[in-house]
Design a protein around this motif. Structure first.
Motif, mmCIF file in Angstrom:
data_model
loop_
_atom_site.group_PDB
_atom_site.id
_atom_site.type_symbol
_atom_site.label_atom_id
_atom_site.label_comp_id
_atom_site.label_asym_id
_atom_site.label_seq_id
_atom_site.Cartn_x
_atom_site.Cartn_y
_atom_site.Cartn_z
ATOM 1 N N ASN A 6 0.833 -1.202 0.000
ATOM 2 C CA ASN A 6 0.000 0.000 0.000
ATOM 3 C C ASN A 6 0.872 1.258 0.000
ATOM 4 N N PHE A 9 2.212 1.779 -3.507
ATOM 5 C CA PHE A 9 1.170 2.332 -4.382
ATOM 6 C C PHE A 9 0.933 3.807 -4.084
ATOM 7 N N LEU A 10 0.946 4.162 -2.794
ATOM 8 C CA LEU A 10 0.754 5.549 -2.397
ATOM 9 C C LEU A 10 1.888 6.425 -2.929
ATOM 10 N N PHE A 13 1.469 6.726 -6.668
ATOM 11 C CA PHE A 13 0.342 7.607 -6.977
ATOM 12 C C PHE A 13 0.726 9.074 -6.760
ATOM 13 N N ALA A 16 3.061 10.111 -9.566
ATOM 14 C CA ALA A 16 2.317 10.319 -10.807
ATOM 15 C C ALA A 16 1.513 11.616 -10.739
ATOM 16 N N ALA A 17 0.935 11.933 -9.591
ATOM 17 C CA ALA A 17 0.160 13.168 -9.447
ATOM 18 C C ALA A 17 1.065 14.389 -9.569
#
Length: 176
Positions: A6, A9-10, A13, A16-17
Motif C-alpha cells: 500500500n 502504491f501511495l 500515486f 504520478a500526481a
C-alpha cells in the motif's frame, strides 16, 4: 507485506500526481508564452492560460487549432522582406519613352533609343539632362551661341556676395 505494498502504491500515486501537475502547469505556461509571441493584446495570454488551465489537454488542443499562424517576429520579418522588395523595384529606373527598366549608367535606352543622360563635355561624367553644370568638375554644360553669349534661359545665376556684418549690431547682440 500488504502495508508495504500500500505504501508503494501511495508513493507511486503521489509521484504520478506530481508529474501530472507539473505537466499541466508546463502546458499552461507554454500556451501563455506562445500566445504572447503571437499577439500584442495583453489579455490574450491570460485567456489562453485560463483555457488551458481549466480544460487541460482539450484546452491545449483548442488553442493549437485556433492560435494565430505566425508569431509577431515572423510577421515583422515578412514585412521587412516585402519592404525591401518594393524598395528594390522602386529604385530601378525606367525609360520615360518606353517604360522598360534601364541601368543607372546608360546614356540611351537600348529599346527605344530615348536619350536618358548626357556626358560632361570635360570629364565624361553622366549628367541628368536638365543639368547645366557638372557636379564633379564644375564645368558649364551650356554651349555659347554663335555670337559668344550664353542664352538667357540657361544662364547660371551666381549667388550674391554676403552682406557685410555691421559691428554695431554685433556689439548690441552681445550686450543682450
Amino acid at each position: 507485506m500488504p502495508e508495504s505494498l500500500n505504501d508503494m502504491f501511495l508513493v507511486a500515486f503521489v509521484f504520478a500526481a506530481v508529474v501530472a501537475a507539473a505537466f499541466w502547469l508546463a502546458i499552461v505556461i507554454w500556451a501563455s508564452r506562445d500566445m504572447r509571441m503571437r499577439s500584442r493584446d495583453p489579455v490574450a495570454p491570460v485567456l489562453v492560460g485560463s483555457l488551458v488551465f481549466l480544460l487541460n489537454l482539450p484546452g491545449l488542443l483548442i488553442y493549437v487549432l485556433l492560435r494565430p499562424r505566425e508569431t509577431l517576429s515572423e510577421v515583422y520579418e515578412r514585412s521587412l522582406e516585402e519592404e525591401a522588395l518594393l524598395q528594390e523595384i522602386e529604385e530601378r529606373p525606367s525609360c520615360p519613352g518606353c517604360g522598360q527598366r534601364v541601368q543607372p549608367g546608360w546614356q540611351v535606352c537600348p529599346h527605344c533609343h530615348h536619350r536618358l543622360k548626357k556626358a560632361c563635355v570635360d570629364c565624361g561624367y553622366l549628367l541628368e539632362l536638365p543639368w547645366n553644370i557638372c557636379p564633379r568638375c564644375a564645368t558649364s554644360q551650356i554651349t555659347p551661341t554663335s555670337d559668344g553669349t550664353i542664352p538667357t534661359s540657361s544662364r547660371h545665376v551666381q549667388p550674391a556676395e554676403p552682406a557685410p556684418i555691421d559691428a554695431r549690431w554685433v556689439a548690441s547682440q552681445e550686450l543682450d
